[in-house]
Design a protein around this motif. Structure first.
Motif, PDB file in Angstrom:
ATOM      1  N   GLU A 188       0.764  -1.132   0.103  1.00 35.88           N
ATOM      2  CA  GLU A 188      -0.015   0.007   0.058  1.00 35.88           C
ATOM      3  C   GLU A 188       0.828   1.195   0.052  1.00 35.88           C
ATOM      4  N   GLU A 189       1.896   1.196   0.925  1.00 40.07           N
ATOM      5  CA  GLU A 189       2.930   2.401   0.863  1.00 40.07           C
ATOM      6  C   GLU A 189       3.438   2.464  -0.471  1.00 40.07           C
ATOM      7  N   VAL A 190       3.854   1.669  -1.160  1.00 38.79           N
ATOM      8  CA  VAL A 190       4.458   1.698  -2.472  1.00 38.79           C
ATOM      9  C   VAL A 190       3.469   2.225  -3.331  1.00 38.79           C
ATOM     10  N   ARG A 195       9.109   5.717  -1.540  1.00 36.84           N
ATOM     11  CA  ARG A 195      10.317   5.058  -1.809  1.00 36.84           C
ATOM     12  C   ARG A 195      10.616   4.353  -0.341  1.00 36.84           C
ATOM     13  N   LEU A 196      10.903   2.897  -0.346  1.00 35.58           N
ATOM     14  CA  LEU A 196      11.077   2.265   0.749  1.00 35.58           C
ATOM     15  C   LEU A 196      12.499   1.827   0.752  1.00 35.58           C
ATOM     16  N   ALA A 197      13.353   2.074   1.512  1.00 35.73           N
ATOM     17  CA  ALA A 197      14.742   1.567   1.899  1.00 35.73           C
ATOM     18  C   ALA A 197      14.906   0.317   2.740  1.00 35.73           C
ATOM     19  N   ALA A 202      16.801   0.076  -2.073  1.00 34.03           N
ATOM     20  CA  ALA A 202      15.482   0.571  -2.015  1.00 34.03           C
ATOM     21  C   ALA A 202      14.693   0.306  -3.214  1.00 34.03           C
ATOM     22  N   LEU A 203      13.449   0.494  -3.002  1.00 36.29           N
ATOM     23  CA  LEU A 203      12.649   0.177  -4.043  1.00 36.29           C
ATOM     24  C   LEU A 203      11.271   1.188  -4.010  1.00 36.29           C
ATOM     25  N   ALA A 259       8.934  -6.192  -4.643  1.00 38.19           N
ATOM     26  CA  ALA A 259       9.923  -6.238  -5.729  1.00 38.19           C
ATOM     27  C   ALA A 259       9.321  -7.087  -7.153  1.00 38.19           C
ATOM     28  N   LYS A 260       8.950  -8.301  -6.937  1.00 41.94           N
ATOM     29  CA  LYS A 260       8.501  -9.143  -7.849  1.00 41.94           C
ATOM     30  C   LYS A 260       7.385  -8.613  -8.394  1.00 41.94           C
TER      31      LYS A 260
END
Length: 269
Positions: A188-190, A195-197, A202-203, A259-260
Motif C-alpha cells: 500500500e505504501e509503495v 520510496r522504501l529503503a 531501496a524500491l 519487488a517481484k
C-alpha cells in the motif's frame, strides 16, 4: 523489557524454544586428552631441547582450545534460563539474567542469515537471525559461531542472544509471521508513491536503487536469489546490475515479494 513490545499485547503463545546446551562431555574429554596427554609430551620436548617451534605449536593449540572453552562458557551463561516465545503478534526473547526483548511482527526488522554446507554427503545448516525493534535494540539469536553484522541500519544497541533448539522451525516461523503482517502495508505504501529503503537497497514504483545506482523496472530483466545473494539483472547484460547478500536485506521475503510484483506489473503494462 524493550520498548518494542510486551508479551500480553503480542497475543496468544504459539511456540516456545529453549536454549541449546553445549556438548560439555565432548569438551571435557577433549581437554583431558589435550592437557593430560599433551603436557607430558611438551615437558619431554623441553627436556630434550628440541627448540622453540614445538613449544610454540603446543602454545597455539592450548590457547585455541582455551579460547573455544571460554566461548562455550559464555554461551552457556547466555543460554541459562533463555527462551524464545513466538506469539500471535510478535516474539519475546528472554536471555540469561532475565533480560527480555519483545518484537512486534508488524514493525520488527529481521535479517536472516542461513548458511547450508555439504560434507561427506551430509548437509548441515547454520541459522543466524537479527531482530531489530522500533527502539533500535537488535538481538541476534542462533549459531554463536557466526554472528550477524551489527552494521545494519536502525541499530542503537546490539545484544548477542542464545542458540535455541530447532532453528529450522522457529527461523521460518518468524520470517513467515513478519511477511504475513507487513506485506499488505508495504504494498500500500509503495502504491501511494513511497520510496522504501531496506538497508542498502531501496524500491518504489519507478525502480530499484542500490549504492547510488537506480534501475527502472522497465530495464530489469530478472530478479532472483543465487547462493544466498539477491541479483538484479539488467536487460542485455550478463552480469548482475545489483548484487546484495540476502542477509543484508531486512524482512527479505517482504522486499522480494514487493519487488517481484512491481517488476511483473511493469512487464505486463
Amino acid at each position: 523489557m524493550t520498548e518494542s513490545g510486551t508479551a500480553p499485547r503480542l497475543g496468544a503463545l504459539r511456540a516456545t524454544y529453549t536454549a541449546r546446551r553445549p556438548p560439555w562431555a565432548g569438551y571435557v574429554v577433549g581437554g583431558v586428552l589435550l592437557f593430560g596427554g599433551g603436557t607430558p609430551l611438551l615437558v619431554a620436548l623441553l627436556i630434550a631441547g628440541t627448540g622453540p617451534l614445538p613449544v610454540l605449536a603446543f602454545a597455539i593449540v592450548y590457547a585455541g582450545y582455551t579460547w573455544m572453552l571460554v566461548d562455550r562458557v559464555k554461551l552457556a551463561r547466555r543460554g541459562k534460563g533463555a527462551r524464545l516465545d513466538l506469539h500471535e503478534r510478535g516474539a519475546v526473547v528472554t536471555l540469561g539474567g532475565g533480560n527480555v526483548h519483545a518484537f512486534d511482527w508488524d514493525t520488527v526488522l529481521v535479517h536472516q542469515d542461513v548458511l547450508h554446507s555439504r560434507k561427506n554427503g551430509i548437509t548441515t545448516s547454520s541459522h543466524v537471525y537479527t531482530l531489530i525493534g522500533t527502539d533500535g535494540v537488535a538481538c541476534t539469536i542462533g549459531d554463536s559461531g557466526r554472528t550477524s553484522s551489527s552494521r545494519y541500519a536502525g541499530i542503537v544497541t546490539h545484544v548477542k542472544g542464545a542458540e535455541f533448539t530447532e532453528p529450522e522451525q522457529w527461523g521460518p516461523a518468524i520470517v513467515q509471521a513478519v511477511g504475513d503482517a507487513q506485506i499488505g502495508r508495504v504494498l500500500e505504501e509503495v502504491a501511494n508513491g513511497r520510496r522504501l529503503a531496506f538497508n542498502t537497497i531501496a524500491l518504489g514504483l519507478h525502480g530499484v536503487e542500490h549504492k547510488g545506482r537506480s534501475l527502472p523496472w522497465g530495464r530489469v530483466g530478472e530478479l532472483r536469489v543465487v547462493n544466498g545473494r539477491f541479483h538484479v539483472k539488467e536487460d542485455g547484460r550478463r552480469l548482475p546490475a545489483m548484487d546484495v547478500p540476502v542477509s543484508a536485506i531486512p524482512n527479505f521475503p517482504v522486499f522480494y515479494t514487493v519487488a517481484k510484483r512491481l517488476h511483473e506489473a511493469t512487464r505486463r503494462s
